[in-house]
Design a protein around this motif. Structure first.
Motif, PDB file in Angstrom:
ATOM      1  N   GLU A  80      36.636  45.669  42.128  1.00 16.14           N
ATOM      2  CA  GLU A  80      36.549  44.767  43.506  1.00 16.14           C
ATOM      3  C   GLU A  80      35.248  43.981  43.623  1.00 16.14           C
ATOM      4  O   GLU A  80      34.313  44.856  43.618  1.00 16.14           O
ATOM      5  N   THR A  81      35.140  42.776  43.786  1.00 11.10           N
ATOM      6  CA  THR A  81      33.899  42.374  44.142  1.00 11.10           C
ATOM      7  C   THR A  81      33.511  42.241  45.877  1.00 11.10           C
ATOM      8  O   THR A  81      32.394  42.328  46.329  1.00 11.10           O
ATOM      9  N   GLY A  88      45.158  45.664  48.659  1.00 13.66           N
ATOM     10  CA  GLY A  88      44.491  44.648  47.828  1.00 13.66           C
ATOM     11  C   GLY A  88      44.275  45.036  46.561  1.00 13.66           C
ATOM     12  O   GLY A  88      44.432  44.364  45.631  1.00 13.66           O
ATOM     13  N   PRO A  89      43.705  46.235  46.246  1.00 13.77           N
ATOM     14  CA  PRO A  89      43.280  46.611  44.838  1.00 13.77           C
ATOM     15  C   PRO A  89      44.654  46.440  43.745  1.00 13.77           C
ATOM     16  O   PRO A  89      44.578  46.263  42.720  1.00 13.77           O
ATOM     17  N   ARG A  94      47.298  43.842  39.368  1.00 10.47           N
ATOM     18  CA  ARG A  94      48.650  43.719  38.969  1.00 10.47           C
ATOM     19  C   ARG A  94      49.094  43.561  37.488  1.00 10.47           C
ATOM     20  O   ARG A  94      49.928  44.173  36.812  1.00 10.47           O
ATOM     21  N   ASP A  95      48.041  42.719  36.683  1.00 11.38           N
ATOM     22  CA  ASP A  95      48.445  42.458  35.158  1.00 11.38           C
ATOM     23  C   ASP A  95      48.339  43.595  34.511  1.00 11.38           C
ATOM     24  O   ASP A  95      49.084  43.918  33.490  1.00 11.38           O
ATOM     25  N   LYS A  96      47.388  44.801  35.050  1.00  7.22           N
ATOM     26  CA  LYS A  96      47.227  45.824  34.383  1.00  7.22           C
ATOM     27  C   LYS A  96      48.541  46.774  34.377  1.00  7.22           C
ATOM     28  O   LYS A  96      48.832  47.808  33.853  1.00  7.22           O
ATOM     29  N   GLU A 188      49.348  40.485  48.919  1.00  4.25           N
ATOM     30  CA  GLU A 188      48.307  39.405  48.339  1.00  4.25           C
ATOM     31  C   GLU A 188      46.826  39.702  48.209  1.00  4.25           C
ATOM     32  O   GLU A 188      46.640  41.047  48.627  1.00  4.25           O
ATOM     33  N   LEU A 189      46.220  39.071  47.357  1.00  4.12           N
ATOM     34  CA  LEU A 189      45.000  39.396  46.902  1.00  4.12           C
ATOM     35  C   LEU A 189      43.964  39.151  48.054  1.00  4.12           C
ATOM     36  O   LEU A 189      43.299  38.033  48.136  1.00  4.12           O
TER      37      LEU A 189
END
Length: 361
Positions: A80-81, A88-89, A94-96, A188-189
């Motif tokens: 995370e930035t 959120g994380p 999600r893609d992982k 949501e992100l």
């Protein structure tokens, strides 16, 4: 099967230990906290663990590279930035987490230590057919926590009550979840709380189920709870008749001693003590309810109780260290010094006694 471990931020509550390593790498019962979780996940067939992290990912990954090969499990980071809360994380990773299998994935809080009945949790999740399963644990003082109100027979979660003034139940969220991929469509992100925003929505649709955790549970993110967690963990090893526990005339109760540690004559060790690799405990030392991390030297006739001694520190002869004293890495306590709850930052030499709990810079 995949899993996400919520590693999060700086581990401020476990300073000064977390000034040396990220919190999940702080030793607990002679191995990094996070390794207890990764080993439990590997044991039930998880093939990839994603660490959701916003602090020092390089340190974590370099360290875990060795274990990746040893345990034959893939470990990756999702960085995370900005802090994204507890939900959120999941959107970020999600893609992982998503593959075409449609299988559920685990989410764990990195501070939680328990017996990890993950196999039973998979069976529970399949049996109820809902969207999400959470582990709950019974506590004595539910008013300090968010309470999960549930149907005892089915595990269906009705609602969450934050720090209830009146008794509504004694089961709290244990920080171990098994989620169907569809849960990710709800997140949501952005900074989001899974406990306060996502789970109540799923519960409202009667798709959230809770399983009561058998055995012990502790959030070991702060020193007092870390010491309590060690007692519960060692107790559970005892119940399983684990060969890891030390025995001998100098041992009282449950004690873990790394095979490379050296213990002198006339010591009395226990109950609830962990002594790490390469430690030297000289003769006549008394240890109880404490953790002594890798490479520590405890000199003759020192007495340590209810304390954590960080890596490569030294405790002098006839010194007395007690009452939640925490020594960071490479701290040297002089001979005949007394520490009553001192919290000492790394690379310090203590030449005068600490008479009341204070932070020593």
């Amino acid at each position: 099967m995949k899993a996400l471990i919520l590693v999060g931020g700086f581990g401020t509550r476990l300073r000064p230990l977390t000034l040396s390593v990220p919190k999940p790498l702080v030793d607990f019962a002679n191995k990094p906290m996070i390794l207890h979780q990764i080993e439990a996940l590997k044991a039930i067939g998880v093939t990839e663990v994603v660490l959701a992290i916003n602090y020092q990912p390089e340190v974590m990954l370099n360290f875990l590279k060795d274990f990746e090969a040893k345990l034959e499990i893939k470990i990756t980071c999702s960085q995370e930035t900005e802090p994204l809360g507890t939900a959120g994380p999941l959107a970020l990773a999600r893609d992982k987490l998503i593959d075409n299998s449609g299988e559920p994935f685990f989410v764990l809080n990195s501070d939680v230590i328990s017996e990890y009945p993950l196999k039973e949790m998979i069976e529970f999740h399949k049996s109820h057919g809902g969207e999400a399963s959470i582990m709950v644990t019974k506590v004595d003082e539910p008013s300090k926590y968010g309470v999960v109100v549930m149907e005892d027979s089915t595990g269906l979660v009705e609602r969450f009550v934050e720090k209830p003034k009146l008794f509504v139940g004694n089961k709290i969220n244990a920080g171990i979840y098994l989620l169907s991929p569809s849960v990710l469509d709800r997140i949501e992100l952005k900074p989001t709380s899974i406990e306060k925003e996502i789970f109540p929505k799923i519960a409202g649709e009667k798709k959230l189920f809770a399983m009561v955790l058998p055995g012990f549970w502790m959030d070991i993110g702060q020193p007092r709870d870390y010491i309590t967690g060690l007692r519960l963990y060692l107790e559970s090893l005892k119940k399983k008749s684990s060969p890891k526990l030390a025995s001998g005339s100098h041992i009282i109760g449950n004690v873990l001693v790394d095979e490379s540690a050296k213990i002198g004559d006339g010591c009395l060790i226990g109950p609830d003590v962990a002594i790490g690799p390469g430690c030297v405990v000289e003769s006549g030392v008394r240890l109880s309810r404490c953790t002594v991390m890798r490479g520590v030297r405890i000199k003759k006739h020192a007495c340590i109780s209810s304390s954590i001694i960080g890596w490569h520190s030294t405790v002098g002869q006839w010194a007395r260290v007690e009452n939640m004293t925490i020594l960071g890495e490479d701290v040297h306590v002089g001979d005949e010094i007394y520490s009553n709850g001192g919290v000492v930052l790394p690379h310090k030499e203590i030449k005068s006694s600490i008479l009341k709990p204070e932070i020593v810079m």
